[in-house]
Design an enzyme around this catalytic site. Structure first.
Site, PDB file in Angstrom:
ATOM      1  N   LYS A 164      -7.344  -5.726 -13.497  1.00 52.05           N
ATOM      2  CA  LYS A 164      -7.050  -6.409 -12.242  1.00 52.05           C
ATOM      3  C   LYS A 164      -7.823  -7.713 -12.257  1.00 52.05           C
ATOM      4  CE  LYS A 164      -6.927  -5.943  -7.218  1.00 52.05           C
ATOM      5  NZ  LYS A 164      -6.948  -5.029  -6.051  1.00 52.05           N
TER       6      LYS A 164
ATOM      7  N   GLU B 125     -11.852  -4.473 -12.981  1.00 54.88           N
ATOM      8  CA  GLU B 125     -11.670  -5.658 -12.144  1.00 54.88           C
ATOM      9  C   GLU B 125     -12.891  -6.584 -12.233  1.00 54.88           C
ATOM     10  OE1 GLU B 125     -10.692  -7.058  -7.534  1.00 54.88           O
ATOM     11  OE2 GLU B 125     -11.223  -4.970  -7.951  1.00 54.88           O
TER      12      GLU B 125
END
Length: 345
Positions: free
Chosen positions: A267, A230
């Site tokens: 993500k 992420e």
């Protein structure tokens, strides 16, 4: 809850004894592995019955398939100590309602448990804070409870962000990562999540963020788990589009360095350009691409998500938007159902 059968369940002492007996005929490296396994089991506080991977050895592949092809969203229930006060405040719990960090985490766990109990098949995974992984939902270990509903348990494994450099924040060092991952896997967790932050379209800074993420991801892959990478781009910076272009190129470079068995998830902040990350969605090493809401409200986040083919939601604030501690169970369930429908559709 039924007690586990004696078959397949044994004491630390018996495990250690049997492993020690085998070392007389094993090669040295095998003996070291056997000793390490016994030490790992002995060093945890959980009872043997709690250490077994719930659902059996096949569950790991079942969970991977659920993440890869399941229709739905991934719930982000992993607020850390820094973000928990804001999450509780939005839920209707002011800071005056708790005296210390312990009470704060008790209250946020109650919120997470309430949410988890209302989630259904539209949720394919849930990211947990480490303390949540070690607690229970409805009297069962949280990972086991989630997987009983076919929600794949995932663990936030990073320890927060370092100081800003080159317009970005790398992750802090993660001490004892492999030990934490071994414990998580024994508890039935299938993957991890780790967050960095990008606040400026600085090429060197972004490359450093992505390299660190993939370096740690490869360690996680070696532990048999699927890492969620992420590198969050601040949704409200002026040069967001340029930062996302640099990020996409850096992701491509690192994805192409992965071995065939090194599987990851991404993500990412919802981009301004339609289908910007389509090449990542199609990459053979990418199990799934998730989107974070990044401060957008649910309506805006879902509208942006519809412009990204093959990307599914992994929202936190947008998922819990409108939920309140003062709601009765029926009202709470209906409000969360509406939120799940918005993310699912």
């Amino acid at each position: 809850q039924t007690q586990p059968s004696r078959e397949g369940c044994c004491s630390y002492a018996s495990i250690s004894t049997r492993l020690s007996e085998r070392t007389t005929v094993q090669q040295p490296n095998q003996a070291m592995i056997a000793f390490a396994l016994a030490a790992l089991l002995a060093s945890t506080n959980a009872r043997p019955a709690e250490l077994r991977v719930r659902g059996g050895a096949a569950s790991q592949s079942d969970m991977l398939e659920r993440l890869r092809s399941g229709e739905g969203f991934v719930a982000a229930l992993d607020q850390s100590g820094g973000s928990t006060p804001a999450a509780l405040k939005a839920y209707g719990v002011p800071e005056s309602d708790y005296n210390d960090e312990g009470e704060m985490f008790d209250l946020v766990h109650e919120m997470r448990e309430r949410i988890a109990c209302c989630l259904d098949e539209r949720c394919i995974g849930a990211i947990l804070f480490e303390a949540t992984m070690d607690r229970t939902f409805e009297g069962r270990p949280a990972p086991a409870y989630l997987w009983s509903k076919k929600i794949v348990p995932l663990l936030k494994c990073d320890k927060g962000l370092a100081e800003e450099k080159d317009g970005c924040q790398l992750m802090k060092e993660i001490p004892g990562l492999e030990k934490t991952l071994a414990r998580a896997k024994l508890l039935g967790v299938a993957g991890t999540k780790m967050r960095s932050r990008i606040m400026k379209a600085d090429e060197e800074g972004i490359k450093s963020v992505v390299k660190q993420q993939f370096d740690v991801a490869k360690r996680i892959c070696r532990c048999g788990l699927v890492p969620i990478i992420e590198p969050e781009v601040d949704a409200f910076v002026e040069d967001k589009g340029h930062a996302e272009e640099i990020l996409l190129n850096a992701l491509h470079a690192e994805l192409h360095s992965l071995e065939p068995g090194e599987l990851v998830m991404l993500k990412l902040t919802l981009p301004d350009i339609e289908d910007l990350y389509a090449s990542c969605v199609a990459h053979p090493n990418v199990v799934r691409v998730l989107a974070l809401s990044g401060g957008f409200d649910r309506r805006e986040a879902c509208a942006r998500l519809k412009r990204q083919s093959g990307v599914i939601a992994s929202f936190s604030r947008a998922l819990t938007e409108g939920l309140s501690v003062d709601m009765d169970d029926a009202t709470f369930s209906a409000a969360l159902d509406a939120s799940c429908s918005a993310l699912y559709d």
